[in-house]
Write a protein that holds these residues in place. Structure first.
Motif, PDB file in Angstrom:
ATOM      1  N   GLN A 173       0.791  -1.115  -0.106  1.00  8.02           N
ATOM      2  CA  GLN A 173       0.071   0.138   0.008  1.00  8.02           C
ATOM      3  C   GLN A 173       1.048   1.293  -0.168  1.00  8.02           C
ATOM      4  O   GLN A 173       0.578   2.083  -0.713  1.00  8.02           O
ATOM      5  CB  GLN A 173      -0.750   0.022   1.117  1.00  8.02           C
ATOM      6  N   PHE A 174       1.957   1.154   1.001  1.00  4.80           N
ATOM      7  CA  PHE A 174       2.542   2.273   0.797  1.00  4.80           C
ATOM      8  C   PHE A 174       3.333   2.755  -0.488  1.00  4.80           C
ATOM      9  O   PHE A 174       3.686   3.762  -0.927  1.00  4.80           O
ATOM     10  CB  PHE A 174       4.055   2.138   1.977  1.00  4.80           C
ATOM     11  N   VAL A 179      11.657   7.034   0.190  1.00 10.49           N
ATOM     12  CA  VAL A 179      10.658   6.117   0.950  1.00 10.49           C
ATOM     13  C   VAL A 179      10.426   4.750   0.164  1.00 10.49           C
ATOM     14  O   VAL A 179      10.120   4.050   0.569  1.00 10.49           O
ATOM     15  CB  VAL A 179       9.390   7.029   1.507  1.00 10.49           C
ATOM     16  N   TRP A 180      10.008   5.191  -1.009  1.00 10.49           N
ATOM     17  CA  TRP A 180       9.474   4.184  -2.093  1.00 10.49           C
ATOM     18  C   TRP A 180      10.738   2.908  -2.115  1.00 10.49           C
ATOM     19  O   TRP A 180      10.219   1.689  -1.729  1.00 10.49           O
ATOM     20  CB  TRP A 180       9.283   4.676  -3.510  1.00 10.49           C
ATOM     21  N   ILE A 181      11.835   3.518  -2.295  1.00  7.04           N
ATOM     22  CA  ILE A 181      13.213   2.684  -2.510  1.00  7.04           C
ATOM     23  C   ILE A 181      13.269   1.647  -0.865  1.00  7.04           C
ATOM     24  O   ILE A 181      13.336   0.334  -0.962  1.00  7.04           O
ATOM     25  CB  ILE A 181      14.451   3.252  -2.750  1.00  7.04           C
ATOM     26  N   SER A 182      13.102   2.384  -0.045  1.00  4.41           N
ATOM     27  CA  SER A 182      13.033   1.732   1.226  1.00  4.41           C
ATOM     28  C   SER A 182      12.372   0.519   1.369  1.00  4.41           C
ATOM     29  O   SER A 182      12.347  -0.494   1.918  1.00  4.41           O
ATOM     30  CB  SER A 182      13.448   2.470   2.394  1.00  4.41           C
ATOM     31  N   ILE A 183      10.989   1.166   1.109  1.00  6.00           N
ATOM     32  CA  ILE A 183       9.882   0.231   1.473  1.00  6.00           C
ATOM     33  C   ILE A 183       9.988  -1.045   0.602  1.00  6.00           C
ATOM     34  O   ILE A 183       9.701  -2.238   0.787  1.00  6.00           O
ATOM     35  CB  ILE A 183       8.557   0.697   1.425  1.00  6.00           C
ATOM     36  N   PHE A 184      10.500  -0.742  -0.738  1.00  7.37           N
ATOM     37  CA  PHE A 184      10.514  -1.823  -1.635  1.00  7.37           C
ATOM     38  C   PHE A 184      11.398  -2.961  -1.023  1.00  7.37           C
ATOM     39  O   PHE A 184      11.445  -4.086  -1.415  1.00  7.37           O
ATOM     40  CB  PHE A 184      10.994  -1.340  -3.014  1.00  7.37           C
TER      41      PHE A 184
END
Ligand code: ATP
Ligand code: MG
Length: 603
Positions: free
Chosen positions: A37-38, A78-83
């Protein structure tokens, strides 16, 4: 619009679409989904900020432009870390996320982005951002991937599952894009690539439908496990209940045979025996239904004499009718072959259940037990009907008849005992034997149950199963038997006491021991005429003990397994282990007679 915004514009269209589809669908809620979701949301924001960035790069406003650009970089971070957290999550067996660590790491990089400077560069495709801030995003990505490799290393490789391959492809895709972005900075490819990956993830590993199916599968496996646990519990319970029941019936049997008992005591003893018999029936019923539901009930076919079965059934039904003014009309077609091939135990159980019901739910009048046959080739279709003049069944209740634990007309039947399992088991058994069961009834007048089951016709010369010949004429205390020695092996002292009491009636000398180990010691010094062996004993089971005994080539004492493990199919299992005979607990007098006769009567 600058040329560089071409890809982000396409991506924005897909991202909006994905957000709408994803959030409007019903989803399973778990850690992986939360992370995804993030990804979906942060990507949409990153795309929107990409527009803002282009605008504020072209129309520079101090502080405002910096804030917008740096927010965009933080969204990328944020996107990269969450991935990467997502990747670590699915590649580790112990699904655990070290939240404080990740929040700390992302915060450190985000603060660095805010603190370090950034600059613009005009390219042929439009403006682009460069500088230390941008490099921090690259550094963060590199560090997170290193952490992932580290985690895999610590865990000695990763927990392989079908999600790994798509994820690997996405990582490679991301790396290639980063390189292109470095070479042609004006193209603004990073955020659209994120969209592409998020989109592909939706269709490969994060589709809510697939997730739902996964969750359903997990739930199904759990339900199956729970059901199995229930069946195991029931079968253990039945074993546990049989042991004390063995003591009750055993001692009651022994008491019944005492000669100078007052009549009142004799009556009480008979009642005890009858009550234990119905308790045993209930235990068997519960066990049967749990086995049927776990699909563990097998149909075991043998050659048998159907007339013997019908005879037994008539005797049992007569005793069931007792003193009631009911005439039992028996009508058995003589064209039925003398030997059939099928599961006689189950055929008998089916017919007994409907006969017992007829006897239970009829006050007066008659019960007609009719068997006819239809022969086609080597198949004999047995058509059994039981018609009674009993209380009958209401039309709208007929469907409920076969539900387990369902009893109709409870208020009228309060004095008639039963668990409501009989017909549920009967129906399942008939289905297992590919037969049919039909009910006709008029409320207040009577009912008719008809069962048809196909059985193979066996040549009338074949040998019949021993099980049917078990009940021989009552045993007289033979002088051959008196003085013989038997050994009873059982870990339960009460069981030993019961067996001893029953065996001593025959004038047999009884020795006993509490474990397989003791048994192995005893047979070294004493020669027994017969051994009764319990199976479920701690440390060394009866079966193991038996095999140890058989290791000695000179050992030739017959060994009878005497066990509370009495579900259908157990007798066959024990005989195939090599035991000479099988007796179930509670010990049935006639079965015991026949065993004693067989092994201790020399004639
Ligand atoms: P159990 O057989 O487990 O000891 P039960 O006899 O109550 O208990 P079923 O044999 O499954 O259970 O029968 C279910 C219900 O159907 C009974 O309680 C009774 O109300 C009704 N029933 C069954 N057979 C007849 C019959 N021949 N006449 C009237 N009612 C019947
Ligand atoms: Mg019944």
């Amino acid at each position: 619009m600058t040329t560089g915004l071409f890809f982000p514009t396409c991506a924005l269209f897909f991202s909006i679409l994905l957000n709408i589809i994803y959030f409007s669908k019903e989803r399973v809620k778990n850690e992986e989904n939360k992370l995804y979701q993030f990804l979906v949301v942060s990507n949409l924001f990153a795309l929107l900020f990409e527009y803002a960035c282009t605008y504020f790069s072209n129309n520079y406003i101090p502080i405002v432009s910096d804030i917008v650009l740096k927010t965009y970089l933080i969204l990328l971070l944020v996107w990269i870390s969450i991935f990467i957290i997502y990747m670590i999550y699915i590649t580790k067996k112990s699904h655990k996320i070290l939240k404080p660590f990740w929040i700390g790491a992302i915060s450190v990089f985000a603060i660095s982005i805010l603190l370090f400077p950034l600059s613009f560069e005009q390219t042929i495709y439009g403006p682009t951002i460069t500088g230390v801030s941008v490099n921090i995003v690259y550094l963060a990505s590199f560090s997170f991937i290193t952490i992932w490799v580290g985690v895999c290393f610590v865990n000695r490789g990763f927990y392989f599952n079908k999600k790994i391959i798509p994820v690997m492809v996405y990582i490679i895709l991301g790396m290639i894009t980063s390189v292109i972005q470095k070479i042609v900075p004006g193209l603004l490819l990073i955020t659209p690539t994120e969209t592409l990956i998020t989109f592909l993830m939706y269709f490969t590993i994060e589709n809510p439908d697939v997730k739902m199916i996964e969750a359903l599968n997990i739930a199904k496996v759990q339900a199956e496990k729970a059901n199995q646990a229930k069946s195991e519990f029931l079968s253990n319970m039945s074993h546990e209940i049989r042991t004390p029941l063995n003591a009750i019936t055993g001692f009651a049997q022994a008491l019944k045979e005492e000669e100078d008992l007052p009549d009142r005591v004799k009556e009480d003893v008979n009642d005890i025996l009858m009550a234990s018999e119905s308790l045993l029936e209930i235990v068997n019923g519960v066990l049967d239904i749990s086995k049927i539901e776990a699909n563990r009930l097998e149909i075991i076919n043998n050659n048998y004499n159907p007339y013997k079965i019908f005879n037994d059934l008539v005797v049992l039904t007569k005793s069931r009718i007792g003193e009631k003014p009911i005439e039992l009309i028996v009508n058995i077609d003589e064209t039925i072959p003398k030997v059939l091939y099928g599961d006689h135990t189950r055929v008998k159980q089916v017919i007994l259940n409907i006969l017992t019901n007829a006897a239970k739910y009829t006050k007066e009048g008659h019960i007609e037990f009719k068997v006819s046959s239809l022969i086609k080739g080597d198949i004999c279709r047995l058509i059994v009907s039981v018609e009674d003049t009993g209380i009958g069944i209401k039309r709208d209740k007929i469907d409920k008849l076969f539900n387990k634990f369902e009893r109709l007309d409870e208020d009228r039947n309060t004095t008639i005992e039963g668990t409501g399992l009989g017909l549920a088991i009967t129906k399942k058994l008939v289905q297992l034997m590919h037969g049919q069961l039909v009910v006709q009834s008029v409320y207040g007048k009577g009912s008719k149950f008809t069962v048809s089951i196909d059985q193979k016709i066996a040549p009338s010369t074949v040998k019949l199963e021993d099980t049917l010949e078990v009940r021989k004429e009552d045993l007289q205390k033979d002088k051959d038997i008196i003085g013989k020695t038997v050994l009873v092996v059982d870990d339960n002292k009460l069981n030993i006491k019961v067996a001893t009491r029953l065996l001593e009636d025959y004038g047999i000398k009884v020795d006993s021991c509490l474990s397989g180990f003791e048994c192995l010691e005893k047979i070294k010094t004493i020669k027994y005429d017969l051994i009764f062996m319990d199976d479920m004993m701690p440390k060394m089971s009866g079966t193991e003990t038996f095999h140890k005994l058989k290791e000695d080539p000179n050992f030739n004492t017959p060994v009878v397994v005497l066990t509370a493990n009495a579900i259908a199919g157990m007798e066959e299992k024990y005989l195939s282990e090599g035991f000479d005979s099988y007796l179930s607990k509670p010990i049935e007098r006639k079965a015991l007679d026949s065993v004693i006769n067989k092994y201790l009567n020399n004639e």
